[in-house]
Every structure is written in C-alpha cells, then in structure tokens.
Design an enzyme around this catalytic site. Structure first.
Site, PDB file in Angstrom:
ATOM      1  N   LYS A  80      44.093  34.849  27.422  1.00  0.00           N
ATOM      2  CA  LYS A  80      44.697  35.598  28.542  1.00  0.00           C
ATOM      3  C   LYS A  80      45.259  34.528  29.530  1.00  0.00           C
ATOM      4  CE  LYS A  80      43.225  39.035  31.668  1.00  0.00           C
ATOM      5  NZ  LYS A  80      42.115  39.920  32.271  1.00  0.00           N
ATOM      6  N   SER A 155      43.738  44.779  32.218  1.00  0.00           N
ATOM      7  CA  SER A 155      44.786  43.423  32.612  1.00  0.00           C
ATOM      8  C   SER A 155      45.063  42.623  31.165  1.00  0.00           C
ATOM      9  CB  SER A 155      44.443  42.907  33.851  1.00  0.00           C
ATOM     10  OG  SER A 155      43.317  42.098  33.592  1.00  0.00           O
ATOM     11  N   SER A 179      39.164  45.754  32.231  1.00  0.00           N
ATOM     12  CA  SER A 179      40.491  44.990  31.813  1.00  0.00           C
ATOM     13  C   SER A 179      40.272  44.475  30.540  1.00  0.00           C
ATOM     14  CB  SER A 179      40.670  43.773  32.730  1.00  0.00           C
ATOM     15  OG  SER A 179      41.282  44.390  33.941  1.00  0.00           O
TER      16      SER A 179
END
Length: 458
Positions: A80, A155, A179
């Site tokens: 990420k 996210s 997330s």
C-alpha cells in the site's frame, strides 16, 4: 481448474519453490506481466517495482537452494502506498508527496523484506488514506475486479484490487476505520485487522493514530495468518490453525445499531452464521449496543489530521475535497471535544470488553452493501436513507475504536458481487480468531478470487 501460480496459496507456492518445480523468478515475471495487462483497467498499482522485484526473486531462488529461505521467500506482495519502500516514492495519494522518494523502509516493509517477499508494486490509496473509497488527484480511482465500474473500497483499495485480480499473492494494508476490511469485503478477500498496538510500522506514515493496525489482504485465511505472523514478528509465518477449534460462544448481531442492510447481504451472512453453528459453535442472536463510535472516531481523527497536516491548507498543492474538508473541520475543532472523545474511547473499549465475558466471538455483516459504482456512494439502503459517509460500511469502525481484532472473509455473492462476514475476538486473541475464521472458511467453501475481472479476457 489450475489458473497458475499467481492464484496459488502461499503454502503451495513455497512447497513448489522448495522442491525446485517452480522458480520465484518465473512467478515474478508472471506478476509483472499481469500488472501490465490489467492495471490500465483497474488502476490498482501506482508504481511498479520490476527491478527490485526481480532482484528479490533471484535472491529467493538462491535462498531455497541454500536452505536459508525466509517464510515468504519468493511470494509476490503488493505494498500500500502509505508504507515507505527505500528508494521509491511514497505518494500517500497526495500531490503534496507525488515526488517524495523514501530513504528507508518503514517497519512493516522491512519485516516483509527480511521474510523474503517479492515486492511487485505499490498500490493506490485515497489522499492520506482519508476515504473508504480509493480516489485521489493523482489518477483514476481503483476499480473492483468483479466489475470495473465499481469501487474496490478503501483506503487499501488498490491493495485489495491487486490481490483479487491475481497481480500478486498478498497485499500489505492498514486499517484505521475499516481500511482493510471494507475493500476485502468488496473484492472477495480475507482481510485482517490485528489487535490495536500489536503490529507497528516504525518510521512510517502516521494517520488514524488512536485506531490504526497494519495487516494483510489475502485470498485465504492461512495466507493472512502467514503474513500477519511475519508483520508481528510472531513466528515463522507457518503455524497451523487448530484442526477443530473448540466450541465458541458466538454473538450474532445481524443489524448492528439497527442500521439498514442490503437484504441480499443479510441473507448471505445469516447463512454463514448457520455454518458456524453447524461447526459446533453456540450461536446467540443478540442486539449489541455499538452506538457512540462516531462521536469518538470523528474528533480524534480530525485532531490527528490537523496536527500532522493542517499546514497543507495554506500550501501550494491542490487537495481533494475530502482532505480539505477534514483539515478545515480540524481548525474548528473544540479541544474539549477531543478530551471528551479520549475519555469516551476508554469507556467504549471497556463496554466491548464486557461482552467478551459472555461471548468468545462477535459476528456481524462486514458491510451494509456490496461494492457500489465509482463515485456513487449510496444515499439509501433497503429503502432507508443513510449517511453517505458511513452508510455503506458502518460495521468496521466500532472495532477500530475498541481496538479488538477483526477479520472479514467471503460468505457468498449478491447479484454476482462478493458479500462478507466479520468476526471479532478478544484483545490479543488474534490467532484464535483466525482459527475460527479458517474453520468457517472451509465450511463455506467460497472462492471468489478464482474469477477473472469482468470484461477482461485473459
């Protein structure tokens, strides 16, 4: 149907590497080819790391020959873009950091590197991870492999999309308000949020500080466990779950806080809970009082953002509307509200802890809807109006506020889109919770990741 090693679980990959029947270098090249093919449609990966990945794959191959391979040696992993990777940009989804090259790995990446993982790329995030969908000003939204018109969630949306589309085996994510679990639910994956404070990212990006956990996105519970063990320095990543976890007392909360839920998701998750009962667990339908998390979460997140990024309001870079709105709200934030939220968080955690005096596991739906169309958060669910901020995914954040470990796993499909169940455990019960999740996974036998992205011929 064998769809190739990019779809294999970690255990199978490692066995093939050890036997010499499969080369980490070949798998690395397949991953890069698949990213090149699918990423123009999915926008999951914002930075490919081909040179690094190949060098790591070559090193993994040598380590298998010498008997020194780490627990994730040769396993393709996406990172990420909220984690620092030495010598590469960490954009944080923001124009303000679009060219910022990191001089070091952050802690989670360092542990993955030490375990021999092959980093194939960095994945798309909303600006400063401030949204449950993955949209920013740097490029297109991360799309869902099950329907390119729909969101992958956020996210960690790019991470979820990359794993669900077979670009890699595992995705590194973080979960401060759902997330990991929200995109896992939308993309048909296992997503695990560890107990708060047990997995760290030393020297890394800071956001959602009172709530954040680092964890895996994977296609099966065993893969998630192996990655979690590496991230937490909890062992070699190869522990087995107990074959048959002893019977647990499960609190089944079908509609937390009475919030509306898509009827299809209600049916799928209820059927999954029936499977828990068939595995020998005691299932008790309950109506747990989860209310109060919004009044805690909002002020503490705004205070954290204002302190760390308030200066950007007067900076030269354009901000997303949601980031600017948060920072403006942070400027107006009453310090008394922050103090009250901190006190309320302690009480909230104690309230949830008390439930675990009566139950071993709490089960809820993972989200209130399946993945919705890009840019179109639902304003109503099952005919009832909902908040566009949290209406589609209100069941994750309570357990960020309380700090308890939580895992989501695929439970079935609603109109061709994945639906998931969430299991929550006591503080520190991470491996026990994953053992129950793996048992349920076997009983459900849902394998959504075997599908190809809609509209893509591969």
């Amino acid at each position: 149907m064998d769809e190739g090693p990019l779809w294999w679980p970690v255990r199978q990959l490692i066995d093939a590497y050890r036997s010499g029947s499969l080369s980490p270098v070949d798998v690395c090249e397949q991953a890069q080819e698949r990213i090149a093919q699918l990423n123009p449609l999915l926008h999951a990966v914002v930075l490919t790391t081909g040179k690094l990945a190949r060098s790591q794959a070559v090193a993994a191959e040598a380590a298998y020959r010498s008997g020194t391979a780490g627990p994730l040696a040769g396993v393709p992993v996406s990172i990420k873009d909220a984690f620092h990777l030495e010598g590469h940009v960490t954009t944080l989804g923001s124009l303000a950091h679009a060219d910022e090259v990191m001089p070091h790995d952050s802690g989670a990446v360092r542990r993955l590197r030490r375990a021999g993982a092959v980093v194939v790329g960095k994945t798309n995030v909303p600006e400063f991870c401030q949204s449950a969908t993955t949209d920013n000003l740097l490029g297109p939204d991360a799309a869902n492999p099950f329907d390119l018109r729909r969101t992958a969630g956020g996210s960690s949306g790019g991470a979820a999309s990359s794993v669900a589309a077979g670009m890699c085996t595992l995705g590194l994510g973080s979960d401060g308000g759902g997330s990991i679990r929200i995109p896992a639910s939308f993309c048909g994956l296992v997503g695990f949020k560890p107990t708060y404070g047990t997995v760290h990212d030393e020297g890394g990006f800071r956001a959602f500080s009172p709530f954040i956990s680092v964890g895996p996105l994977a296609r099966c519970v065993d893969d998630a466990r192996r990655m979690h063990d590496v991230l937490s320095d909890g062992g070699d990543g190869a522990q087995d779950a107990s074959d048959d976890p002893k019977p647990r007392r499960v609190a089944w909360c079908a509609k937390p806080e009475g919030r509306p839920i898509d009827p299809g998701i209600g049916a799928v998750t209820s059927a999954a809970v029936d499977k828990l009962a068939s595995c020998g667990h005691e299932v008790h339908p309950v109506d747990l009082d989860l209310a109060g998390w919004e009044e805690i979460f909002g002020p503490l997140v705004l205070a954290d953002e204002g302190e760390r990024r308030g200066h950007l309001l007067n900076g030269p870079h354009e901000l997303t509307w949601y980031c600017r709105r948060s920072l403006e709200a942070a400027e107006r934030l009453d310090p008394a509200a922050v103090s009250a939220a901190r006190s309320a968080q302690r009480a909230y955690r104690e309230r949830v802890d008390r439930w675990f005096g009566d139950y071993d596991v709490i089960a809820t739906p993972a989200t209130a809807t399946t993945a919705f169309e890009l840019g179109c958060r639902p304003a109503a669910i099952a005919g009832e109006p909902v908040s566009k901020l949290w209406g589609a995914f209100p069941f994750a954040v309570p357990f960020n506020v309380s700090g308890h470990p939580a895992v989501v796993l695929p439970a079935g499909f609603v109109e061709g889109l994945p639906a998931a169940i969430q299991l929550v455990g006591r503080h520190g019960s991470d491996h026990d919770l994953l053992a129950v999740a793996e048992q349920l996974e076997g009983a459900l036998d849902v394998r959504p990741f075997a599908r190809q992205p809609v509209g893509v011929s591969v």
